[in-house]
Write an enzyme that holds these catalytic residues in place. Sequence first.
Site, PDB file in Angstrom:
ATOM      1  N   ARG A  94       0.826  -1.204   0.000  1.00  0.00           N
ATOM      2  CA  ARG A  94       0.000   0.000   0.000  1.00  0.00           C
ATOM      3  C   ARG A  94       0.868   1.264   0.000  1.00  0.00           C
ATOM      4  O   ARG A  94       0.611   2.234  -0.691  1.00  0.00           O
ATOM      5  CB  ARG A  94      -0.853  -0.044   1.281  1.00  0.00           C
ATOM      6  CG  ARG A  94      -2.007   0.889   1.281  1.00  0.00           C
ATOM      7  CD  ARG A  94      -3.118   0.302   0.488  1.00  0.00           C
ATOM      8  NE  ARG A  94      -4.113   1.289   0.139  1.00  0.00           N
ATOM      9  CZ  ARG A  94      -4.790   1.262  -0.989  1.00  0.00           C
ATOM     10  NH1 ARG A  94      -4.583   0.330  -1.884  1.00  0.00           N
ATOM     11  NH2 ARG A  94      -5.682   2.181  -1.246  1.00  0.00           N
ATOM     12  N   CYS A 118      -2.993  -5.311   1.518  1.00  0.00           N
ATOM     13  CA  CYS A 118      -4.014  -6.293   1.890  1.00  0.00           C
ATOM     14  C   CYS A 118      -5.325  -5.925   1.217  1.00  0.00           C
ATOM     15  O   CYS A 118      -5.702  -4.753   1.161  1.00  0.00           O
ATOM     16  CB  CYS A 118      -4.216  -6.318   3.408  1.00  0.00           C
ATOM     17  SG  CYS A 118      -2.868  -7.089   4.292  1.00  0.00           S
ATOM     18  N   ARG A 123     -10.369   0.126  -1.601  1.00  0.00           N
ATOM     19  CA  ARG A 123      -9.460   1.038  -0.893  1.00  0.00           C
ATOM     20  C   ARG A 123      -9.127   2.168  -1.862  1.00  0.00           C
ATOM     21  O   ARG A 123      -8.058   2.193  -2.469  1.00  0.00           O
ATOM     22  CB  ARG A 123      -8.196   0.299  -0.430  1.00  0.00           C
ATOM     23  CG  ARG A 123      -8.490  -0.736   0.638  1.00  0.00           C
ATOM     24  CD  ARG A 123      -7.241  -1.425   1.138  1.00  0.00           C
ATOM     25  NE  ARG A 123      -6.492  -0.629   2.093  1.00  0.00           N
ATOM     26  CZ  ARG A 123      -5.325  -0.999   2.630  1.00  0.00           C
ATOM     27  NH1 ARG A 123      -4.793  -2.153   2.299  1.00  0.00           N
ATOM     28  NH2 ARG A 123      -4.703  -0.224   3.492  1.00  0.00           N
ATOM     29  N   PRO A 124     -10.064   3.121  -1.993  1.00  0.00           N
ATOM     30  CA  PRO A 124      -9.890   4.176  -2.992  1.00  0.00           C
ATOM     31  C   PRO A 124      -8.725   5.101  -2.648  1.00  0.00           C
ATOM     32  O   PRO A 124      -8.297   5.154  -1.488  1.00  0.00           O
ATOM     33  CB  PRO A 124     -11.218   4.939  -2.923  1.00  0.00           C
ATOM     34  CG  PRO A 124     -11.765   4.659  -1.572  1.00  0.00           C
ATOM     35  CD  PRO A 124     -11.285   3.293  -1.189  1.00  0.00           C
ATOM     36  N   ASP A 305      -7.073  -1.783  12.946  1.00  0.00           N
ATOM     37  CA  ASP A 305      -6.025  -2.805  12.891  1.00  0.00           C
ATOM     38  C   ASP A 305      -6.045  -3.737  14.104  1.00  0.00           C
ATOM     39  O   ASP A 305      -5.290  -4.714  14.147  1.00  0.00           O
ATOM     40  CB  ASP A 305      -4.641  -2.147  12.789  1.00  0.00           C
ATOM     41  CG  ASP A 305      -4.492  -1.351  11.502  1.00  0.00           C
ATOM     42  OD1 ASP A 305      -5.215  -1.646  10.546  1.00  0.00           O
ATOM     43  OD2 ASP A 305      -3.653  -0.431  11.470  1.00  0.00           O
ATOM     44  N   ILE A 327     -14.262   1.920   9.530  1.00  0.00           N
ATOM     45  CA  ILE A 327     -13.164   2.236   8.604  1.00  0.00           C
ATOM     46  C   ILE A 327     -13.159   1.265   7.419  1.00  0.00           C
ATOM     47  O   ILE A 327     -13.259   1.690   6.264  1.00  0.00           O
ATOM     48  CB  ILE A 327     -11.798   2.199   9.332  1.00  0.00           C
ATOM     49  CG1 ILE A 327     -11.779   3.218  10.473  1.00  0.00           C
ATOM     50  CG2 ILE A 327     -10.645   2.479   8.360  1.00  0.00           C
ATOM     51  CD1 ILE A 327     -11.820   4.663  10.047  1.00  0.00           C
TER      52      ILE A 327
HETATM   53  N1  EPU Z   1     -10.410   6.500   2.082  1.00  0.00           N
HETATM   54  C1  EPU Z   1     -11.102   7.026   1.017  1.00  0.00           C
HETATM   55  N2  EPU Z   1     -10.380   7.625   0.021  1.00  0.00           N
HETATM   56  C2  EPU Z   1      -9.017   7.700   0.060  1.00  0.00           C
HETATM   57  C3  EPU Z   1      -8.335   7.168   1.140  1.00  0.00           C
HETATM   58  C4  EPU Z   1      -9.059   6.564   2.150  1.00  0.00           C
HETATM   59  O1  EPU Z   1     -12.322   6.954   0.945  1.00  0.00           O
HETATM   60  O2  EPU Z   1      -8.448   8.278  -0.881  1.00  0.00           O
HETATM   61  C5  EPU Z   1     -11.169   5.854   3.166  1.00  0.00           C
HETATM   62  C6  EPU Z   1     -10.802   4.399   3.367  1.00  0.00           C
HETATM   63  O3  EPU Z   1     -11.538   3.543   2.488  1.00  0.00           O
HETATM   64  C7  EPU Z   1     -11.139   4.178   4.829  1.00  0.00           C
HETATM   65  C8  EPU Z   1     -10.829   5.532   5.458  1.00  0.00           C
HETATM   66  O4  EPU Z   1     -10.798   6.471   4.388  1.00  0.00           O
HETATM   67  O5  EPU Z   1     -12.500   3.915   4.987  1.00  0.00           O
HETATM   68  C9  EPU Z   1      -9.536   5.628   6.195  1.00  0.00           C
HETATM   69  O6  EPU Z   1      -8.489   5.059   5.414  1.00  0.00           O
HETATM   70  P1  EPU Z   1      -6.982   5.594   5.523  1.00  0.00           P
HETATM   71  O7  EPU Z   1      -6.661   6.319   4.261  1.00  0.00           O
HETATM   72  O8  EPU Z   1      -6.831   6.307   6.808  1.00  0.00           O
HETATM   73  O9  EPU Z   1      -6.170   4.247   5.544  1.00  0.00           O
HETATM   74  P2  EPU Z   1      -4.786   3.986   4.851  1.00  0.00           P
HETATM   75  O10 EPU Z   1      -3.955   5.193   4.902  1.00  0.00           O
HETATM   76  O11 EPU Z   1      -4.987   3.309   3.537  1.00  0.00           O
HETATM   77  C10 EPU Z   1      -3.568   3.294   7.038  1.00  0.00           C
HETATM   78  C11 EPU Z   1      -2.753   2.120   7.488  1.00  0.00           C
HETATM   79  C12 EPU Z   1      -3.664   0.926   7.659  1.00  0.00           C
HETATM   80  C13 EPU Z   1      -4.751   1.258   8.667  1.00  0.00           C
HETATM   81  C14 EPU Z   1      -5.511   2.512   8.228  1.00  0.00           C
HETATM   82  C15 EPU Z   1      -6.528   3.001   9.233  1.00  0.00           C
HETATM   83  C16 EPU Z   1      -0.619   2.517   6.473  1.00  0.00           C
HETATM   84  C17 EPU Z   1       0.379   2.128   5.445  1.00  0.00           C
HETATM   85  N3  EPU Z   1      -1.751   1.827   6.473  1.00  0.00           N
HETATM   86  O12 EPU Z   1      -4.170   2.904   5.814  1.00  0.00           O
HETATM   87  O13 EPU Z   1      -2.851  -0.113   8.155  1.00  0.00           O
HETATM   88  O14 EPU Z   1      -5.650   0.195   8.750  1.00  0.00           O
HETATM   89  O15 EPU Z   1      -4.564   3.596   8.018  1.00  0.00           O
HETATM   90  O16 EPU Z   1      -5.920   3.302  10.432  1.00  0.00           O
HETATM   91  O17 EPU Z   1      -0.376   3.402   7.278  1.00  0.00           O
HETATM   92  C18 EPU Z   1      -2.359  -2.337   8.641  1.00  0.00           C
HETATM   93  O18 EPU Z   1      -1.358  -1.931   9.245  1.00  0.00           O
HETATM   94  O19 EPU Z   1      -2.778  -3.516   8.725  1.00  0.00           O
HETATM   95  C19 EPU Z   1      -3.100  -1.412   7.806  1.00  0.00           C
HETATM   96  C20 EPU Z   1      -3.928  -1.796   6.855  1.00  0.00           C
END
Ligand code: EPU
Length: 423
Positions: A94, A118, A123-124, A305, A327
């Site tokens: 990611r 994952c 995951r937009p 997580d 989330i």
């Molecule tokens: N979202 C959108 N549009 C976007 C980005 C996110 O709609 O452009 C939505 C997602 O679908 C979700 C919410 O916003 O419903 C929050 O997602 P976020 O962007 O915060 O998640 P992420 O940055 O993709 C990080 C961690 C994840 C963790 C999430 C939530 C990293 C590399 N990944 O993901 O970690 O689950 O924040 O805390 O930092 C893990 O460690 O197992 C893992 C998946």
Amino acid sequence: MGEMLCINGGNCLSGEVDIGGAKNSLVAIMVASIVTKSIVKLENVKPFDDTYTLIKILNKLHVKTLYDNKDCLYIDSRNIKNVKLNIREVMKIRASYYFMGALLSLYKKVEILGPGGCDFGGRPIDLHLYAFECLGVNYTVKDNLYKFIKKSKSNNIITFKKKSVGATVNAILASCRFPGTVIIENCALEPEIDDLISFLNKCGCSINRDGENIIVEGKNKLHGCCHKIMFDRIEAGTFIIMGSLLSSCLKINNIDVSCMGSVVEILKKIGVYIIEGNNFIEVRKKEGYFPIDVVVDAYPKFPTDLQQPLSVLLSVCDGESHIKENIYPSRISHIQSLNSMGADIEVSDNVISVKGNKVFKGNSVECRDLRGGISLVIAGLLADGKTEISNIDYIRRGYSNLIYKLNKIGADVWIKGESNNER
Ligand code: EPU
């Protein structure tokens, strides 16, 4: 057949666990290091699979790396080249999308494949792309290849409609060398973002958080630094949950208790015996845990997580519990396997209902994602008999030295299979 993680369940856990550096902080800071075009030294760098994948991508950009495979990583980006990132590694994880923001801070044109990671439903990355557009970047995407080009006109203000860890990181990276001041509104509050800000400020950036807003004053010239990656609060939470199920006394070291608020609060409500020190938590199993309703949401609420590990704990509470997953509602691939081991968990929309008073029994199960995988490990530790878990590369993405750490506190856990090579 591949490697299997095998567990003889039922052992009592006790002793001490040292928590390592955070995967989600590391992956942002490793990529952020390139914006400095200098040498940075990172400490508390754990050998996750994602660490090695990012090293390969950095090397593709002619960035030199030196890693001792346990703690210390040097990244030298003085001779970085703007190479098209169309390699397999980008689609494996990611965090590769942080190269979008980091490269856009350095170059006018950037080409990179979309990220992997994952798979738990959609995951937009619309919020990331929105942030780039605010900074005057146009893009096209074809066959998952993103082509970005910077135009001169920009807003200097980014207002996220929803909090996102990744989009906040990308907005910071894309603006840190931007001419002028960028205001980023409605940012995620996760501590890993503040670790990134602290790293970048040590490198000469000027980034300040004011609650949900982050103000970035772009700096043209940055320099290297030495930075220690913050502790992994998800690894810490995972061991706290293991301790609450199986320990006479388990001490979880090297943590900042202030980042563990919602986790400690929920576990105390269930009835877990927890003592909070300055940089440790001690946890003991108690009998007769209470069922609970938990809302999973962005920090400081209970983290997505730890939703999967929590399901195992809720399965032994005295009644039915509910987790509202706000989330990633589709992050439920572990449930079928947990049910095959004795749990009784159902999902309706974004609510996970967990029946209590269950007894786990060993089984052969398969990991489908990182945190789902660790929930199977916890169930295996608790179960009567032997559990064999396949597809364990998922677990290696976020837990380093897991077998060593578990055996050290009294578990009976080993890897069976091809290489016998534990990280
Ligand atoms: N979202 C959108 N549009 C976007 C980005 C996110 O709609 O452009 C939505 C997602 O679908 C979700 C919410 O916003 O419903 C929050 O997602 P976020 O962007 O915060 O998640 P992420 O940055 O993709 C990080 C961690 C994840 C963790 C999430 C939530 C990293 C590399 N990944 O993901 O970690 O689950 O924040 O805390 O930092 C893990 O460690 O197992 C893992 C998946």
